[in-house]
Design a protein around this motif. Structure first.
Motif, PDB file in Angstrom:
ATOM      1  N   ASN A  74       4.178  -8.515  15.374  1.00  0.00           N
ATOM      2  CA  ASN A  74       3.455  -9.650  14.076  1.00  0.00           C
ATOM      3  C   ASN A  74       1.876  -9.915  14.568  1.00  0.00           C
ATOM      4  N   LEU A  75       1.730  -9.176  15.794  1.00  0.00           N
ATOM      5  CA  LEU A  75       0.006  -9.012  16.359  1.00  0.00           C
ATOM      6  C   LEU A  75      -0.420  -7.910  16.124  1.00  0.00           C
ATOM      7  N   LEU A  76       0.695  -6.469  16.815  1.00  0.00           N
ATOM      8  CA  LEU A  76       0.386  -5.224  16.332  1.00  0.00           C
ATOM      9  C   LEU A  76      -0.372  -4.860  15.074  1.00  0.00           C
ATOM     10  N   ASN A  77       1.023  -5.572  14.109  1.00  0.00           N
ATOM     11  CA  ASN A  77       1.123  -4.713  13.121  1.00  0.00           C
ATOM     12  C   ASN A  77       0.876  -5.764  11.478  1.00  0.00           C
ATOM     13  N   PRO A  78      -0.095  -6.477  11.988  1.00  0.00           N
ATOM     14  CA  PRO A  78      -0.673  -7.698  11.155  1.00  0.00           C
ATOM     15  C   PRO A  78       0.143  -7.639   9.669  1.00  0.00           C
ATOM     16  N   LYS A  79       1.085  -9.041   9.396  1.00  0.00           N
ATOM     17  CA  LYS A  79       1.491  -8.767   7.555  1.00  0.00           C
ATOM     18  C   LYS A  79      -0.244  -8.413   6.729  1.00  0.00           C
ATOM     19  N   LYS A  80      -1.430  -8.687   6.861  1.00  0.00           N
ATOM     20  CA  LYS A  80      -1.827  -8.672   5.730  1.00  0.00           C
ATOM     21  C   LYS A  80      -2.355  -6.879   5.390  1.00  0.00           C
ATOM     22  N   TYR A  81      -1.447  -5.753   6.380  1.00  0.00           N
ATOM     23  CA  TYR A  81      -1.491  -4.294   6.589  1.00  0.00           C
ATOM     24  C   TYR A  81      -0.379  -4.077   5.424  1.00  0.00           C
ATOM     25  N   TYR A  82       0.623  -4.511   5.965  1.00  0.00           N
ATOM     26  CA  TYR A  82       2.414  -4.230   5.836  1.00  0.00           C
ATOM     27  C   TYR A  82       1.632  -3.303   4.347  1.00  0.00           C
ATOM     28  N   ILE A  83       1.250  -3.982   3.448  1.00  0.00           N
ATOM     29  CA  ILE A  83       1.707  -3.020   1.669  1.00  0.00           C
ATOM     30  C   ILE A  83       1.117  -1.047   2.313  1.00  0.00           C
ATOM     31  N   LEU A  84       0.239  -1.011   3.609  1.00  0.00           N
ATOM     32  CA  LEU A  84      -0.460   0.566   4.121  1.00  0.00           C
ATOM     33  C   LEU A  84       0.982   0.762   4.232  1.00  0.00           C
ATOM     34  N   ALA A  85       1.887   0.761   4.513  1.00  0.00           N
ATOM     35  CA  ALA A  85       2.877   1.513   4.728  1.00  0.00           C
ATOM     36  C   ALA A  85       4.113   1.778   4.092  1.00  0.00           C
ATOM     37  N   ARG A  86       4.042   0.758   4.089  1.00  0.00           N
ATOM     38  CA  ARG A  86       5.777  -0.052   2.875  1.00  0.00           C
ATOM     39  C   ARG A  86       5.097   1.143   0.862  1.00  0.00           C
ATOM     40  N   ASN A  87       3.909   0.392   0.547  1.00  0.00           N
ATOM     41  CA  ASN A  87       4.217   1.280  -0.518  1.00  0.00           C
ATOM     42  C   ASN A  87       3.287   3.231  -0.564  1.00  0.00           C
ATOM     43  N   LYS A  88       4.566   3.854  -0.639  1.00  0.00           N
ATOM     44  CA  LYS A  88       4.196   5.155  -0.475  1.00  0.00           C
ATOM     45  C   LYS A  88       2.909   5.724  -1.180  1.00  0.00           C
ATOM     46  N   TYR A  89       2.420   5.289  -2.792  1.00  0.00           N
ATOM     47  CA  TYR A  89       1.488   5.579  -3.618  1.00  0.00           C
ATOM     48  C   TYR A  89       0.003   5.267  -2.486  1.00  0.00           C
ATOM     49  N   LEU A  90       0.179   4.217  -1.851  1.00  0.00           N
ATOM     50  CA  LEU A  90      -1.242   3.381  -0.913  1.00  0.00           C
ATOM     51  C   LEU A  90      -1.082   4.094   0.394  1.00  0.00           C
ATOM     52  N   SER A  91       0.040   4.789   0.873  1.00  0.00           N
ATOM     53  CA  SER A  91      -0.433   6.038   1.847  1.00  0.00           C
ATOM     54  C   SER A  91      -0.442   6.654   1.829  1.00  0.00           C
ATOM     55  N   HIS A  92       0.138   7.584   0.375  1.00  0.00           N
ATOM     56  CA  HIS A  92      -1.198   8.765  -0.204  1.00  0.00           C
ATOM     57  C   HIS A  92      -2.158   9.224  -0.072  1.00  0.00           C
ATOM     58  N   LEU A  93      -2.683   7.703  -0.704  1.00  0.00           N
ATOM     59  CA  LEU A  93      -4.409   7.821  -0.460  1.00  0.00           C
ATOM     60  C   LEU A  93      -4.667   7.277   0.748  1.00  0.00           C
ATOM     61  N   ILE A  94      -4.589   6.671   1.897  1.00  0.00           N
ATOM     62  CA  ILE A  94      -5.126   6.508   2.911  1.00  0.00           C
ATOM     63  C   ILE A  94      -4.972   7.787   3.158  1.00  0.00           C
ATOM     64  N   LEU A  95      -3.670   8.201   3.679  1.00  0.00           N
ATOM     65  CA  LEU A  95      -3.840   9.084   4.395  1.00  0.00           C
ATOM     66  C   LEU A  95      -4.384  10.802   3.308  1.00  0.00           C
ATOM     67  N   GLY A  96      -4.687  10.604   3.084  1.00  0.00           N
ATOM     68  CA  GLY A  96      -6.066  11.352   2.334  1.00  0.00           C
ATOM     69  C   GLY A  96      -6.883  11.440   2.100  1.00  0.00           C
ATOM     70  N   ALA A  97      -7.075  10.240   2.313  1.00  0.00           N
ATOM     71  CA  ALA A  97      -9.182   9.605   3.170  1.00  0.00           C
ATOM     72  C   ALA A  97      -9.136   9.907   4.918  1.00  0.00           C
ATOM     73  N   ASN A  98      -8.260   9.785   5.178  1.00  0.00           N
ATOM     74  CA  ASN A  98      -8.627  10.496   6.749  1.00  0.00           C
ATOM     75  C   ASN A  98      -8.529  11.649   6.372  1.00  0.00           C
TER      76      ASN A  98
END
Length: 370
Positions: A74-98
């Motif tokens: 709950n502290l290390l991986n705040p809920k507001k950032y869950y979507i970055l890992a749980r939605n595969k489309y958003l994961s693609h975007l953030i991985l590609g951006a980095n």
């Protein structure tokens, strides 16, 4: 009253099942479970699945239970950032951006959308137009919201006809693209992953992945705290351990040596093996090639995703290097079974350092308001 009776029945059934399987006495099991429940918050599922009745002190002390895991994540991986890992489309975007190596994204399909461009589609015609424009003849189709390999379709060939688009699947089946889209769920179409010769020799029908557990500290340092591996079975396209029916093993963090190879049919149905049961390839004691390069890159991956400070990475090993299949913010605890020990100390150490920083920030904020 009825709910309490139901819980008692479930608990008695749990005791009976573990007793039959382990031949441990009822009094021992009852006393042992109550002690672990009090000390670690162990659930009856954890006690049964991980065979706690036969575990020694090392495993018991190092095991991270679900109750212990929750406040840490709950502290290390705040809920507001869950979507970055749980939605595969958003994961693609953030991985590609980095600039983190991943499969190529061909198309993102969302039936509720209305935008159409070179990679976003909202209906059959726009999906077909993207696939044709990119000359795609093979791909992997995934639901954006599922995990554990659920709903993954590996397409070996795409047949474009005048009336339809036929997907020739890895298992010989044929599916019309229109029928797949009728399920009315968001999908991503991405490139197939081709693993190294070493990993292909383990099992060629699936991409055999390594789960890296990494932690990021306030200093910016990253630690790899645990590694385990998943091998698929012949004719199966995923390597997931959650439902059973595959092979798993621990991996030594420093050397990349595979150890404790386990045939996992289902919970409480495991046995040690040395070779892959289908390919016959030796697994026990084998060293993963180019290990230092792989671990160095994984550390950089974690540094690039500071929003999540304790990530479970599913990594494919390709000729070009490690490739992220997906990353997980609320990872399961299954790997502790295959390692033979847990990662409680490592996760709690990381938690304590970030908690200390958070507490200092709260004090500074209060002082500033005085």
């Amino acid at each position: 009253m009825g709910r309490k009776v139901g819980k008692i029945k479930v608990f008695l059934s749990f005791l009976q099942d573990v007793h039959k399987d382990s031949r441990k006495g009822y009094f021992f099991l009852l006393r042992d479970f109550i002690r672990l429940k009090k000390e670690k918050g162990i659930s009856i599922e954890e006690y049964s699945n991980f065979k706690f009745e036969s575990r020694g002190k090392k495993f018991r002390d190092s095991f991270l239970s679900g109750v212990e895991q929750r406040p840490c994540l709950n502290l290390l991986n705040p809920k507001k950032y869950y979507i970055l890992a749980r939605n595969k489309y958003l994961s693609h975007l953030i991985l590609g951006a980095n600039n983190i190596r991943k499969a190529e994204l061909y198309c993102y399909y969302h039936p509720e959308g209305r935008v159409k461009n070179d990679h976003i589609a909202c209906d059959y015609d726009s999906v077909l137009a993207i696939l044709k424009s990119k000359n795609i003849h093979s791909c992997v189709i995934k639901s954006t919201e599922t995990s554990h390999g659920d709903g993954v379709i590996v397409v070996n060939d795409i047949e474009y006809t005048d009336k339809d688009c036929i997907l020739h699947l890895f298992d010989g089946r044929k599916v019309c693209l229109k029928d797949r889209l009728k399920e009315y769920e968001p999908l991503i179409f991405e490139s197939k992953i081709y693993q190294t010769k070493q990993f292909d020799s383990f099992n060629s029908s699936s991409v055999n992945t390594i789960r890296f557990m990494t932690t990021l500290y306030p200093t910016g340092d990253v630690k790899i705290i645990a590694i385990w591996m998943k091998f698929g079975r012949a004719g199966v396209c995923v390597d997931n351990a959650g439902a059973g029916g595959n092979v798993d093993a621990g991996v030594d963090i420093k050397t990349g040596r595979i150890f404790n190879v386990t045939l996992f049919d289902e919970w409480r149905e495991t046995r040690s093996i040395t070779h892959h049961p289908d390919s016959g390839t030796l697994l026990e004691g084998v060293f993963i090639e180019n290990w230092k390069q792989i671990t160095d890159e994984i550390i950089q991956f974690q540094k690039s995703i500071p929003y999540l400070k304790a990530i479970g990475w599913d990594i494919a090993i390709t000729p070009e290097g490690p490739l992220v299949v997906e990353f997980n913010d609320y990872w399961d605890r299954t790997g502790q079974l295959f390692l033979g020990y847990g990662w409680k100390k490592e996760i709690q150490d990381c938690y304590k350092q970030w908690k200390k920083l958070e507490d200092v920030g709260k004090v500074s904020y209060k002082m500033g308001r005085l």
